[in-house]
Design a protein around this motif. Structure first.
Motif, short mmCIF file in Angstrom:
data_model
loop_
_atom_site.label_atom_id
_atom_site.label_comp_id
_atom_site.label_asym_id
_atom_site.label_seq_id
_atom_site.Cartn_x
_atom_site.Cartn_y
_atom_site.Cartn_z
N ASN A 156 0.86 -1.17 0.00
CA ASN A 156 0.00 0.00 0.00
C ASN A 156 0.90 1.23 0.00
OD1 ASN A 156 -2.88 1.12 0.47
ND2 ASN A 156 -1.57 2.24 1.87
N LEU A 157 0.76 2.04 -1.02
CA LEU A 157 1.62 3.21 -1.18
C LEU A 157 0.92 4.47 -0.70
CD1 LEU A 157 2.85 2.37 -4.79
CD2 LEU A 157 3.98 1.85 -2.62
N GLY A 158 1.72 5.50 -0.46
CA GLY A 158 1.22 6.81 -0.07
C GLY A 158 1.99 7.88 -0.80
N ALA A 159 1.73 9.10 -0.45
CA ALA A 159 2.33 10.25 -1.14
C ALA A 159 3.86 10.24 -1.05
CB ALA A 159 1.78 11.55 -0.55
N ARG A 160 4.43 9.67 -0.01
CA ARG A 160 5.89 9.67 0.16
C ARG A 160 6.55 8.40 -0.37
NH1 ARG A 160 7.00 10.64 6.18
NH2 ARG A 160 5.46 9.01 6.31
N SER A 161 5.76 7.48 -0.91
CA SER A 161 6.28 6.21 -1.42
C SER A 161 6.80 6.37 -2.85
CB SER A 161 5.16 5.16 -1.45
OG SER A 161 4.57 4.99 -0.20
N MET A 162 7.40 5.29 -3.35
CA MET A 162 7.79 5.27 -4.76
C MET A 162 6.52 5.44 -5.60
SD MET A 162 10.78 2.30 -5.04
CE MET A 162 9.65 1.12 -5.65
N PRO A 163 6.63 6.02 -6.80
CA PRO A 163 5.46 6.18 -7.66
C PRO A 163 4.84 4.82 -8.03
CG PRO A 163 7.28 7.52 -8.45
CD PRO A 163 7.83 6.64 -7.37
N VAL A 164 3.52 4.81 -8.14
CA VAL A 164 2.78 3.59 -8.43
C VAL A 164 3.29 2.91 -9.70
CG1 VAL A 164 0.51 2.67 -9.04
CG2 VAL A 164 0.72 4.34 -7.20
N ASP A 165 3.51 3.67 -10.77
CA ASP A 165 3.95 3.06 -12.03
C ASP A 165 5.32 2.42 -11.91
OD1 ASP A 165 4.97 5.69 -11.78
OD2 ASP A 165 5.21 5.88 -13.95
N VAL A 166 6.19 2.99 -11.11
CA VAL A 166 7.52 2.41 -10.88
C VAL A 166 7.38 1.10 -10.12
CG1 VAL A 166 9.75 2.73 -9.74
CG2 VAL A 166 8.70 4.63 -10.98
N VAL A 167 6.55 1.08 -9.09
CA VAL A 167 6.34 -0.14 -8.31
C VAL A 167 5.75 -1.23 -9.18
CG1 VAL A 167 5.06 -1.17 -6.38
CG2 VAL A 167 6.16 1.07 -6.11
N SER A 213 5.95 -1.65 -12.41
CA SER A 213 6.89 -2.17 -13.41
C SER A 213 8.06 -2.93 -12.76
CB SER A 213 7.41 -1.05 -14.31
OG SER A 213 8.18 -0.13 -13.57
N THR A 214 8.47 -2.53 -11.58
CA THR A 214 9.59 -3.16 -10.91
C THR A 214 9.18 -4.45 -10.19
OG1 THR A 214 10.56 -0.97 -10.55
CG2 THR A 214 11.47 -2.78 -9.27
N PHE A 215 7.98 -4.44 -9.63
CA PHE A 215 7.48 -5.60 -8.87
C PHE A 215 6.11 -6.02 -9.41
CE2 PHE A 215 9.96 -2.86 -5.96
CZ PHE A 215 11.00 -3.73 -5.68
N PRO A 216 6.08 -6.59 -10.62
CA PRO A 216 4.79 -6.87 -11.27
C PRO A 216 3.90 -7.89 -10.55
CG PRO A 216 6.59 -7.84 -12.51
CD PRO A 216 7.21 -7.00 -11.43
N THR A 217 4.46 -8.67 -9.64
CA THR A 217 3.64 -9.66 -8.94
C THR A 217 2.93 -9.09 -7.72
OG1 THR A 217 5.52 -10.41 -7.61
CG2 THR A 217 5.11 -11.58 -9.69
N LEU A 218 3.32 -7.89 -7.28
CA LEU A 218 2.69 -7.28 -6.12
C LEU A 218 1.37 -6.61 -6.49
CD1 LEU A 218 5.55 -5.40 -4.20
CD2 LEU A 218 4.42 -7.53 -3.54
N GLN A 219 0.35 -6.83 -5.67
CA GLN A 219 -0.87 -6.03 -5.76
C GLN A 219 -0.51 -4.65 -5.22
OE1 GLN A 219 -4.04 -7.93 -3.54
NE2 GLN A 219 -3.40 -9.95 -4.25
N VAL A 220 -0.99 -3.61 -5.87
CA VAL A 220 -0.65 -2.26 -5.44
C VAL A 220 -1.92 -1.49 -5.11
CG1 VAL A 220 0.45 -0.08 -6.10
CG2 VAL A 220 1.43 -2.25 -6.87
N SER A 221 -1.94 -0.91 -3.91
CA SER A 221 -3.01 0.00 -3.52
C SER A 221 -2.38 1.32 -3.12
CB SER A 221 -3.85 -0.59 -2.39
OG SER A 221 -3.04 -0.86 -1.26
N TYR A 222 -3.21 2.35 -3.02
CA TYR A 222 -2.71 3.69 -2.73
C TYR A 222 -3.66 4.37 -1.75
CZ TYR A 222 -0.87 8.38 -3.44
OH TYR A 222 -0.30 9.61 -3.24
N SER A 223 -3.12 4.99 -0.72
CA SER A 223 -3.91 5.76 0.23
C SER A 223 -3.74 7.23 -0.06
CB SER A 223 -3.47 5.47 1.68
OG SER A 223 -3.77 4.15 2.04
N ALA A 224 -4.80 7.86 -0.52
CA ALA A 224 -4.78 9.30 -0.81
C ALA A 224 -5.50 10.05 0.32
CB ALA A 224 -5.46 9.58 -2.13
N HIS A 225 -4.98 11.21 0.65
CA HIS A 225 -5.57 12.01 1.71
C HIS A 225 -6.09 13.35 1.20
CE1 HIS A 225 -2.99 9.08 3.75
NE2 HIS A 225 -4.01 9.01 4.59
N THR A 226 -5.84 13.64 -0.07
CA THR A 226 -6.37 14.85 -0.69
C THR A 226 -6.79 14.48 -2.12
OG1 THR A 226 -4.26 15.57 -1.67
CG2 THR A 226 -4.75 16.32 0.59
#
Length: 107
Positions: free
Chosen positions: A76-87, A89-102
């Motif tokens: 689960n990524l946030g504003a301070r994490s690596m960008p979603v597209d980078v994650v 492409s780098t780790f294609p087997t991981l499910q990716v979620s994102y927590s936005a606060h704005t």
């Protein structure tokens, strides 16, 4: 509908493994979040959680590289994490979620 347990280390502290084990039969996935710990502490705790629950879907907050190395199912990524597209492409087997606060974080 999937049921997600957010296992926040600040809330459960040293009981996090017992809480995870007790809740695992009742949820589809567990997300481990520990904002107040160092990366080394998060790695150690996340490793213990993976060892304790080898057949549970686990998601780690913010650290895609750690999640991948520990055999977690997602990150689960946030504003301070690596960008979603980078994650993705780098780790294609991981499910990716994102927590936005704005609203701006969603674009």
């Amino acid at each position: 509908m999937e049921i997600l347990l957010i296992l926040d280390h600040a809330t459960f502290q040293e009981d996090y493994l017992a809480v995870a084990e007790a809740c695992a039969p009742y949820c589809d996935m567990i997300r481990y979040r520990a904002k107040e710990l160092t990366a080394a502490q998060i790695y150690e705790n996340a490793s213990r959680l993976r060892d304790k629950l080898p057949h549970t879907t686990l998601v780690l907050s913010e650290y895609a590289d750690m999640a991948h190395a520990l055999g977690y199912d997602g990150v689960n990524l946030g504003a301070r994490s690596m960008p979603v597209d980078v994650v993705k492409s780098t780790f294609p087997t991981l499910q990716v979620s994102y927590s936005a606060h704005t609203a701006e974080e969603c674009s």
